[in-house]
Enzyme design. Structure first.
Site, PDB file in Angstrom:
ATOM      1  N   ASP A  95      53.518 -14.305  38.796  1.00 46.48           N
ATOM      2  CA  ASP A  95      53.459 -13.465  37.596  1.00 46.48           C
ATOM      3  C   ASP A  95      52.110 -12.745  37.475  1.00 46.48           C
ATOM      4  OD1 ASP A  95      55.978 -14.170  36.904  1.00 46.48           O
ATOM      5  OD2 ASP A  95      55.427 -15.580  35.341  1.00 46.48           O
ATOM      6  N   TYR A 289      57.687  -7.275  32.689  1.00 49.65           N
ATOM      7  CA  TYR A 289      57.089  -8.579  32.391  1.00 49.65           C
ATOM      8  C   TYR A 289      56.876  -8.723  30.890  1.00 49.65           C
ATOM      9  CZ  TYR A 289      54.207 -12.726  32.999  1.00 49.65           C
ATOM     10  OH  TYR A 289      53.717 -14.005  32.953  1.00 49.65           O
TER      11      TYR A 289
END
Length: 538
Positions: A95, A289
């Protein structure tokens, strides 16, 4: 461990997952997992283990149920090390935040002896375009992001463990906890709970236009209950005037970031449910995201909006806005020109599988509408001013009476209240409600965002912890401080006031941001906490 092979045309890839963090601080070394060696603090990490019996994650050999954990991330690491030697290059694509950077650093440290060719790839959406672009522009691990994550983890561990240890001793309960963000936020809930006991009187009037017979309800609030009742009794005698306020351009709201989305979605789901659903939507490649403070829109985002408006509405409505902010993160937006109706069809035909399809569709819908509206032309509206006067008292409203020129309101409707000078008062109502509404999960998270406490990745967890500890109870969607929560907070406020105050926590957050940018050494931040009163009392 599963490994999938795929080709991009110019390379053959083998893809596998670390399933989150692989290492975490141990608990029984040094100061809660941190050794003090000369003038430096050295964190000690162990592999993360999990227990299917009690659901706990730990780095120790036993967990709270007394049994040894059955699953150990070290098994995964050993498997990755065995296959690492087979490849020309290892690409780490965790991430795009400090937590992801720390996971990437740990994987690099574990695999580099077996394959020195390791690079980092970053992308903010799970799409072919973003994935290929990330492969073509690899980078190194950003060490300052890793240091910031290490510092925040140690600060959380030290403050949480040390304050919790004091609470266990005082209250003779081992299920209590405190934290550098958790404790100030608990204070806010207590304050709001107390304020919610005070009452105010919203008064509503119904206006009706004798020509159109349309009715509009307007509300004003009065905090003096006796005065409100007196005013309510003679409200029909008030002088009502409606005057034109001219035309005005109304711009759309910017797209969502984490805090604002959690606040809006809090009306129909808990913060944990929303974050779990956002994770699902992100992993399925449907949204960008979802842990972000940013409202920035990339070129790819502008293209998505342009295609949607061209295909579904009218290209003439397209007015691109970037909402520029610092950093690489983007707003939360759809990754492709997929409407909410398209997604509903995909779900119903089995083209895509989501863990909670109904909630996912609802959350995707609010993301889609807010993002698309943010890239559309403003609306032109006609406004009116409504004034109510009575014996030296008056109250006024400014309303949108008419849409003159359509724009983003086609996707995100504006509230139109068609009041004309002929309007008359045809009804009234008085209620007695809390002067300040208690927090909901969403409004508490929005308060955290606005006051600079916590981070997008921790908002939901902090609220959930307060509920799990029994400090806060949720009733009909509202959060109320319990007696236990008030007792714990008052003790912390009395004995460690600086750690119950948001100023210190906010300062720690800002110093963490400076570590990310390389402006501050994380060792100095740890030393400042070590020298504080928290560790001076034993």
């Amino acid at each position: 461990m599963s490994v999938w092979e795929v080709t991009t045309g110019d390379r053959l890839l083998a893809i596998t997952a670390s399933l989150g963090h692989v290492f975490d601080l141990v608990e029984r070394e040094g100061i809660y997992g941190v050794l003090q060696l000369d003038s430096n603090f050295v964190p000690v990490y162990g592999s993360i283990k999990s227990c299917p019996n009690c659901g706990e994650q730990t780095t120790e050999d036993t967990c709270s149920c007394g049994k040894p954990p059955e699953r150990d991330k070290l098994t995964l690491i050993h498997a990755l090390q065995r296959i690492a030697v087979q490849f020309d290059e290892i690409v780490i694509a965790t991430d795009p935040d400090a937590e992801g950077e720390k996971i990437g650093y740990d994987l690099m440290a574990a695999l580099k002896p077996f394959n020195p060719n390791i690079v980092r790839a970053g992308f903010h959406e799970v799409t072919r375009r973003a994935f290929n672009q990330a492969l073509q522009s690899p980078r190194e691990i950003e060490r300052n992001l890793v240091k910031a994550q290490v510092a925040r983890r140690i600060l959380d561990r030290w403050v949480g463990f040390e304050l919790s240890r004091r609470l266990w001793k005082v209250f003779d309960r081992y299920d209590l906890s405190a934290g550098r963000v958790q404790t100030p936020v608990l204070g806010w809930v207590i304050e709001r709970t107390n304020l919610a006991r005070q009452k105010k009187a919203p008064i509503s009037i119904q206006l009706s236009d004798p020509k159109s017979e349309k009715q509009v309800q307007l509300t004003f609030e009065h905090e003096d209950i006796p005065q409100a009742l007196k005013l309510f009794r003679v409200l029909e005698e008030a002088n009502l005037t409606v005057t034109e306020a001219g035309e005005e351009i109304v711009n759309p709201s910017p797209p969502y970031n984490t805090g604002i989305l959690l606040a809006d979605a809090g009306s129909f789901a808990s913060a944990t449910q929303v974050m779990d659903t956002l994770q699902d939507l992100f992993e399925r490649g449907l949204i960008t995201y979802h842990r972000t403070d940013s409202m920035r829109v990339s070129d790819a985002g502008l293209k998505v909006a342009e295609e949607l408006l061209k295909e579904r509405y009218a290209l003439s409505l397209f007015q691109p806005r970037r909402y520029k902010t610092e950093g690489a993160h983007e707003c939360i937006r759809p990754t492709r020109p997929l409407t909410e109706d398209d997604l509903r069809l995909w779900i119903s035909t089995g083209r895509i599988s989501l863990d909670n399809p109904n909630l996912a569709l609802r959350i995707y819908s609010v993301i889609f509408r807010r993002f698309l509206a943010s890239q559309m032309k403003p609306a032109k509206v006609k406004k009116v001013k409504v004034s109510l006067r009575l014996d030296g008292w008056q109250h006024g409203w400014e309303l949108i009476a008419e849409i003159v020129e359509e724009g983003f309101n086609l996707v995100s409707p504006l509230r139109v209240q068609p009041v004309t000078p002929d309007a008359k008062i045809v009804g009234k109502q008085i209620r007695f409600v809390s002067k300040v509404m208690p927090f909901t999960q969403g409004s508490l998270i929005e308060e955290m965002r606005q006051r600079g406490l916590g981070r997008p990745s921790t908002y939901a967890k902090i609220v959930q912890t307060l509920i799990e500890r029994g400090y806060v109870a949720e009733r009909k969607g509202f959060l109320f401080a319990t007696e236990l929560g008030q007792q714990v907070y008052q003790w912390l406020r009395l004995h460690f006031p600086e750690f119950a105050d948001e100023a210190l926590t906010k300062d720690m957050e800002e110093r963490g941001d400076k570590i990310e940018t390389g402006e501050l050494d994380y060792q100095s931040v740890l030393w400042d906490l070590k020298r504080s009163r928290l560790f001076s009392r034993q």
